[in-house]
Design an enzyme around this catalytic site. Sequence first.
Site, PDB file in Angstrom:
ATOM      1  N   ASP A   5      43.042  34.478  43.791  1.00 22.31           N
ATOM      2  CA  ASP A   5      42.001  34.746  42.953  1.00 22.31           C
ATOM      3  C   ASP A   5      42.568  34.014  41.809  1.00 22.31           C
ATOM      4  O   ASP A   5      43.543  33.344  41.718  1.00 22.31           O
ATOM      5  CB  ASP A   5      41.786  36.199  42.741  1.00 22.31           C
ATOM      6  CG  ASP A   5      40.564  36.768  42.114  1.00 22.31           C
ATOM      7  OD1 ASP A   5      39.895  35.581  41.533  1.00 22.31           O
ATOM      8  OD2 ASP A   5      39.931  37.558  42.335  1.00 22.31           O
TER       9      ASP A   5
HETATM   10  C1  NOJ Z   1      38.022  36.550  39.710  1.00 22.78           C
HETATM   11  C2  NOJ Z   1      37.223  37.370  40.655  1.00 22.78           C
HETATM   12  O1  NOJ Z   1      37.888  38.163  41.064  1.00 22.78           O
HETATM   13  C3  NOJ Z   1      36.623  36.593  41.704  1.00 22.78           C
HETATM   14  O2  NOJ Z   1      36.043  37.146  42.689  1.00 22.78           O
HETATM   15  C4  NOJ Z   1      36.028  35.247  41.324  1.00 22.78           C
HETATM   16  O3  NOJ Z   1      35.541  34.525  42.372  1.00 22.78           O
HETATM   17  C5  NOJ Z   1      36.952  34.474  40.450  1.00 22.78           C
HETATM   18  N1  NOJ Z   1      37.352  35.228  39.154  1.00 22.78           N
HETATM   19  C6  NOJ Z   1      36.274  32.938  40.220  1.00 22.78           C
HETATM   20  O4  NOJ Z   1      35.119  33.642  39.045  1.00 22.78           O
END
Ligand code: NOJ
Length: 736
Positions: A277
């Site tokens: 993430d």
């Molecule tokens: C953080 C989020 O937790 C995740 O789900 C997302 O895909 C990414 N940012 C990218 O935006």
Amino acid sequence: MRIPFKTRILRLFGVLPTKTDRRIASLLKLMTLDEKIGQLNQISGNLATGPVSDRETNLFKIASEGKAGSFLNIKSVEHTKALQEAAMLSRMKIPLLFALDVIHGYKTTFPIPLAEAASWDMEAVELSARIAAVEASASGIHWTFAPMVDITRDPRWGRVMEGAGEDPCLGGKVARARVKGFQGKGLGATDALIACAKHFAAYGAAVGGREYDSADMSLRMLWETYLPPFKAALDAGVATFMNGFNDLNGIPATGSRYLQRDILKGRWGFEGFVVSDWASIKEMVNHGYASNSSDAAQKAFTAGNDMDMAGECYLENLSELVKKKKISMRMIDEAVERILRKKFEMGLFDDPFRFCDSQREQEALCNPEHREAARQMAEKCIVLLKNEKDILPLNRSLKIALIGPLVKSKKDMLGAWSIDWPEHSDTVTLYEALEKRVTDSSMLMYAQGCGISDDTSEGFIEAIDVANQADVVVVSIGEKSDMSGEARSRSDIHLPGVQEDLVMALCATGKPVIVLIHAGRPLIFNRISDRAPAILYTWWLGSEAGNAIANVLFGDYNPSGKLPITFPRSEGQIPVYYNHFNTGRPIPEGHTGETEYTTGYIDISNSPKFPFGYGLSYTSFAYENLKLSTTSMKENQKIQVSFDLKNTGSRTGEEIVQLYIRDRVASVVRPVKELKDFKKIKLKPGECKCLEFTIDEEMLSFYNDKLQWVAEPGSFDIMIGTSSADIRLADILEFK
Ligand code: NOJ
């Protein structure tokens, strides 16, 4: 050319290399270590969906130097094409993968995923993801960070809006439908997106519902409740996984070898790749799991995390780690291979610009067919919570007072994670939709009443005045679109501001009041649910929100949604979920009040305000004649459960019939009931259909204390319900 049968079989078992295997192998031979590490790096474009550093990033320079394998947060043919052109200037000319959070639609915004789960309509869920993929892929996107398949039992958690709710069975079916929808006929079609099951794993169990917090649970709980939707996504062919920000039982998910190498790539045999993430690799330093960014890179990489999103931790450290022999070249090659394989499968090596057709982009975005599907989906998601004296649907000749802070809002109808097209001009508001449906403008009056978070009731006077002039009041209240979503956990999930007071003031006029609640999570609104005669839970329904709600209000669509998550009476009950254990001192069946020495509270009942699986219709259904093909089942046997469902009302309607099972006595305690299957059936007034579920050994199985998946002999309650709290038919099955 026909591939000989023998060759195909050998390839199937991985004995013979395919053409792609050979192309990947030859690429790997030509690539330098830095170029390989570049493939493991993902950079964010200018749209930020996480904390950004103030370091200047020249995206074109990165692409042309081969320092990124993927970009996120870049959209449109114009922008993706320009960066892909830059990548083609790099030495190896390896195409980029463009990723985006296409969560519920692209230009045509569909209902939020939690709302879509309330439709319990897997074909519609699949279609919604399909259309999102058609639009996003036409706009240069290759990869969506969806579906989020995290189970959650905590509506305080802001991201509850992004998943399918609390149940592993429903969650698994939604996961499968969404993966199938996004990936379409398979990677390689120009309208297929790579799907990503996230966040592996247990992110939805964040303590206290606090965003990014820890998850701590037994392994049985993990396997039984939190992993099944991931397994369902995998079985549906999901091509990528994203790990999570959370730590699980003391190990950050990003650095968890158990989750990524042992379960996902080992036991489950996942062949795609895992992305971290946003900066979650280097955040392992904050977790106290890595001493510095190099240690974090080493831990994440060896644990099985292939690509680094927005952290540049691999870019900065992997080369050194290889040189110091802390990471082997073989492992680097394995991770790069997983990523390159997806690029090959997407056809990008044959034509890096195959998703860059601006004519197609223009035609695909928000076309009328997509709008129509979005409206139909939105209708299916609406849950009728209350309808005293059949006050709904509305008669078109009534004079309507349309009141509330969300009546004219466009952005808030879309909800969090909508692709941020600047003006949201395509969204149909409730006001616009009703205005079109009333016979003349004098039949529709409007007052705002209050703002969403206001603490002043100044606008009530005007609202009451407008209500007094009407036959019926429709009040539209709820959350702003940025009140649920990532980093939007709330400790207080009551309706914000003075909105509940506004509804009470409107009820006091004596006019019939219909309440529409728009939100990204279950809210608490006890006073309203006790007082208002009709309530529709309308979530955030997307571009066609206004039209869908209007159709339900006037009965052009008979509501059929059911709650995919339990609605609590108070935050103090959280976590509250239907598939709980009985405990040693359960409250006696049917008892609603306080009892001495039983599991519960002294100040509130255990029952939720609205249970999982609950939702009304403008018609009614009778359940009769339950029959089990046999009441005694042996190993490997399948049995049939049949019953009659009859529409006993005066309108055509759809019912979601739910099959629950309880294992009465087992070697570990089992939940009071667990959803095992469901069907959505449409019946005309008076129509009766015999419905059938098949029960197999899988449905009786669970993880025992050695984490073995077993069905133990004994008695099982077989329950057919209209909700988890309203079982209409039941019998006992003996498993020998
Ligand atoms: C953080 C989020 O937790 C995740 O789900 C997302 O895909 C990414 N940012 C990218 O935006």
